[in-house]
Design an enzyme around this catalytic site. Sequence first.
Site, mmCIF file in Angstrom:
data_model
loop_
_atom_site.group_PDB
_atom_site.id
_atom_site.type_symbol
_atom_site.label_atom_id
_atom_site.label_comp_id
_atom_site.label_asym_id
_atom_site.label_seq_id
_atom_site.Cartn_x
_atom_site.Cartn_y
_atom_site.Cartn_z
ATOM 1 N N PHE A 214 0.908 -1.193 -0.014
ATOM 2 C CA PHE A 214 -0.029 0.127 -0.138
ATOM 3 C C PHE A 214 0.771 1.124 0.239
ATOM 4 O O PHE A 214 1.824 1.546 0.978
ATOM 5 C CB PHE A 214 -0.801 -0.088 1.275
ATOM 6 C CG PHE A 214 -1.690 1.286 1.069
ATOM 7 C CD1 PHE A 214 -3.187 1.012 0.723
ATOM 8 C CD2 PHE A 214 -1.606 2.625 1.529
ATOM 9 C CE1 PHE A 214 -4.020 2.109 0.515
ATOM 10 C CE2 PHE A 214 -2.415 3.538 1.349
ATOM 11 C CZ PHE A 214 -3.519 3.528 0.974
ATOM 12 N N ASP A 323 9.429 3.463 1.539
ATOM 13 C CA ASP A 323 7.939 4.194 1.926
ATOM 14 C C ASP A 323 7.836 3.829 3.481
ATOM 15 O O ASP A 323 7.266 2.882 3.972
ATOM 16 C CB ASP A 323 6.840 3.510 1.178
ATOM 17 C CG ASP A 323 5.632 4.337 1.688
ATOM 18 O OD1 ASP A 323 5.453 4.842 2.754
ATOM 19 O OD2 ASP A 323 4.619 4.322 0.817
ATOM 20 N N LYS A 354 2.275 10.854 8.231
ATOM 21 C CA LYS A 354 1.616 10.695 9.513
ATOM 22 C C LYS A 354 2.487 10.858 10.707
ATOM 23 O O LYS A 354 2.370 12.297 11.081
ATOM 24 C CB LYS A 354 1.753 8.844 9.640
ATOM 25 C CG LYS A 354 0.710 8.189 8.473
ATOM 26 C CD LYS A 354 0.459 6.674 8.615
ATOM 27 C CE LYS A 354 -0.191 6.280 7.491
ATOM 28 N NZ LYS A 354 -1.705 6.056 7.946
ATOM 29 N N THR A 380 2.432 24.413 -5.007
ATOM 30 C CA THR A 380 2.239 25.803 -4.366
ATOM 31 C C THR A 380 2.668 25.679 -2.923
ATOM 32 O O THR A 380 3.513 26.484 -2.441
ATOM 33 C CB THR A 380 0.795 26.032 -4.327
ATOM 34 O OG1 THR A 380 0.295 26.283 -5.625
ATOM 35 C CG2 THR A 380 0.522 27.244 -3.547
#
Lengths: 499, 499
Positions: A214, A323, A354, A380
């Site tokens: 995931f 990751d 997280k 941005t």
Amino acid sequence: MLRRLYSVPVQHLTKSVRSQFTSAQTIDVESLVPNEYEAPCMKTPVPGPRSKALCADLDDVNANIGHVHFFVNYEASRGNYIVDADGNVLLDLFTQISSVPLGYNHPNLIQVMMDPNNMASLVNRPAFGNFPSTDWPETVRNALISVAPPGMRYVQPMMCGACSNEHGYKAIFMAYQRNKRGGLPPTQEEMDSSVHNMLPGSPKLSLLSFTNAFHGRTTACLSNTHTKWFHKLDFPTFDWPCAPFPKLRYPLEEFQRENDAEEDRCLEQVQDLMEKAEKKGEPVAGIVVEPIQAEGGDNHASGRFFRELQKIAKKNGAALMIDEVQTGCGPTGKFWAHEHWDLPQPPDVVCFSKKMQTGGFYFTEEMKPTSADSYRIFNTWMGDPTKLLLLREVINVIKSQNLLENVVVAGEHLQGGLSGLQRAHPNKLENCRGLGTFVAIDLRNGKMRDEVVKSLRNEGFIVGACGERSIRFRPALVCQKHHISMFLDQFEKEILSLP
Amino acid sequence: MLRRLYSVPVQHLTKSVRSQFTSAQTIDVESLVPNEYEAPCMKTPVPGPRSKALCADLDDVNANIGHVHFFVNYEASRGNYIVDADGNVLLDLFTQISSVPLGYNHPNLIQVMMDPNNMASLVNRPAFGNFPSTDWPETVRNALISVAPPGMRYVQPMMCGACSNEHGYKAIFMAYQRNKRGGLPPTQEEMDSSVHNMLPGSPKLSLLSFTNAFHGRTTACLSNTHTKWFHKLDFPTFDWPCAPFPKLRYPLEEFQRENDAEEDRCLEQVQDLMEKAEKKGEPVAGIVVEPIQAEGGDNHASGRFFRELQKIAKKNGAALMIDEVQTGCGPTGKFWAHEHWDLPQPPDVVCFSKKMQTGGFYFTEEMKPTSADSYRIFNTWMGDPTKLLLLREVINVIKSQNLLENVVVAGEHLQGGLSGLQRAHPNKLENCRGLGTFVAIDLRNGKMRDEVVKSLRNEGFIVGACGERSIRFRPALVCQKHHISMFLDQFEKEILSLP
């Protein structure tokens, strides 16, 4: 009470400061967060009537909110305890999908947000890529670089986990093509064709990921995600290579030979898929992997597996991206989970979010864009200053309270307790596994798991589900032995009551 | 002074409150933000020596920062004025790439961040999809639903513009496939194949976008972005259809016949591309378009064009998604730019970010997921409570100070002034165009444009660049006639000095 917490300047966490806060309840063990509740305290089943009413209210404007567990009174929540809309006090061992490092309403974080020096960051949202604040370099150093993975010295803040991965991927693609060009600038044809999504400017490149991985909910991340249908159905994705992630037997140390063989099988597949991708004309620019597959079921692999994976990546000219969105910031007992592996060289990219409060990714010298590459990794906001201020203090507290050591101690207690229950109930529990407090255990099937999770919640304990039949534990870094003991007592009752 | 601003409770903006703030300078015109500077005040060229030193410092940890314009002292910035690291005071008509609605350090926003009632939102970052706060439904209503585009009643908060578009796209894909299934649930084959990125679960669907469109930097957004090579080069993207965006002549009212013909040409291409995509087996599930192409050069199209586009979308069973990331929240004189078009029905999806402080997207009843779809539009944070608190107050101020009316007045002044200069210098300036203060004008070429932007900055005026040779204006909603007059005076000098 809490109002007082928000209006009194709170000094660094010491006993004398803690005594400023009077608690109706006394805590036997010295808590790492002042004024915690003593234990769960339940008034209604969860979700209770007020949560249900709020759910109907939210559904009227937000729609599709079957995923809401219950509504939370964040003002009343403290430390490891979350208080719901109905006044139930629950011990939270899931912490917002593993996103709360210091528990709720930590006094040091309140102080950061009350500090007038930080007000300009709270009300003026900068476009950091163009107009960074004068304190930005120092904040990036203190908050992010101070905990950079060994051997990594650059960082790009981002907003969330998925954006971090997407831009980490882009850094990998850029490095791959830069190497291919051998130092030459892109051709006019490459530049022009890229605008039209055409070759050669928009190249056929792929990223290799793993079964049950995931990596997020945006398109490239989804292309590397292979968990459940509802994450994926109906969305166009890239047909990128997906290798089997090892299915190991637990406890790992008892099955080393079988597990080594399984990992070798998977590594062979990785090499094989990379060769096939090369032949297909869609070479693998990077391998993307979680240190512990979280959503996919808390699947572990050995340090040897990841060291070999890095070798394969290097041999094939691909980057290795770790990751660490769910594993980073301490829950495994080291700040980064990949520090457990003794990699001879750092990974090329490490993504986070997280518990880190902000998204972003670390990268190595090889991944560093050239001066001709400005505006290519850009958007941005490129992060949020308020989150870095919080992170800086989170790191201060982790260091000053030795929270990584606390995680190791609490994790041993949790894994020890669960292993004991597993030995006592081998037909109901299996596969206890974990690093630090990043722990999971399997029930017999998904239905039984769901019932236990629900029953635990009604008794005042929040845990998470993952994979087919696993319970996952994601407590805050301030979760201590006495919290876990309370949970284990209740968990034993739940297991005993199972058929 | 500003420290005092941060420590004194500020009431709603009234004269009596404004008098609490003593200014060393007097302002002739009543300012919408108390204690603004009177005019730009320059001490060094920009970037000055301190900005340059900070740039070297940041480059050491962040790398690839050629995009940094200068470093900002946000604490000293006020209203329409930004103060840089070297103490230069500049009038900001670009406002963080159009992301600052009320100027810098607006007292009402400071008050929101100082309110103890909001502290729980500042220090406890929830996973809103699972554990929303008790005040979340009310905050969503007050902040987001109170300004929902006409006819739209649902909203999904997100983190940033790109995430908002990515998830808006997913809502479109889900609706398209839901319609195709005619109310039946997905098949087991669809569910299983989706996990492996295979047909039929991961379908061949496309989104149609336009030449010079910009929708963001993540993979699906990038596939719909067709601006500059450095946004795109080296990144794998989907080969989705791209229709020509009308190239209109300005002023629009003087060239209506030519412009209608050009728009018809583009609309025909849209229909043609949709038929081709259908035949290719990659049907168009949605058309994605900006109300005014911003990064692509401030390209306008008429209300008629968008009404016809909506008809084409409906005829082909595709959704119409309006990307209001840069146009939303008032700069065109209406809260949403697409309100200028008199659409007979609302768009299907409207995305926002930037001035809105939070990302997200509105959607219609037809786009509403079913109860079986929970967890499909989802991620850990799904927005940030602190940004909704700011937005709620931004909206309060917009309403109480009639800022949309102010935008119309200031915009007429800006467009009138630029048009006058254009008439006086037709060989140097052309194509003045805009809605409200969302305005642009073209210089003769890109080099001249870049020089003027740079020279203006050294004189204390920040404007943006876009497209090949345009200057774009993106002032805050509190920018007033007197600010614009100062700019116009300087701009005339710049134009006069051009060869």
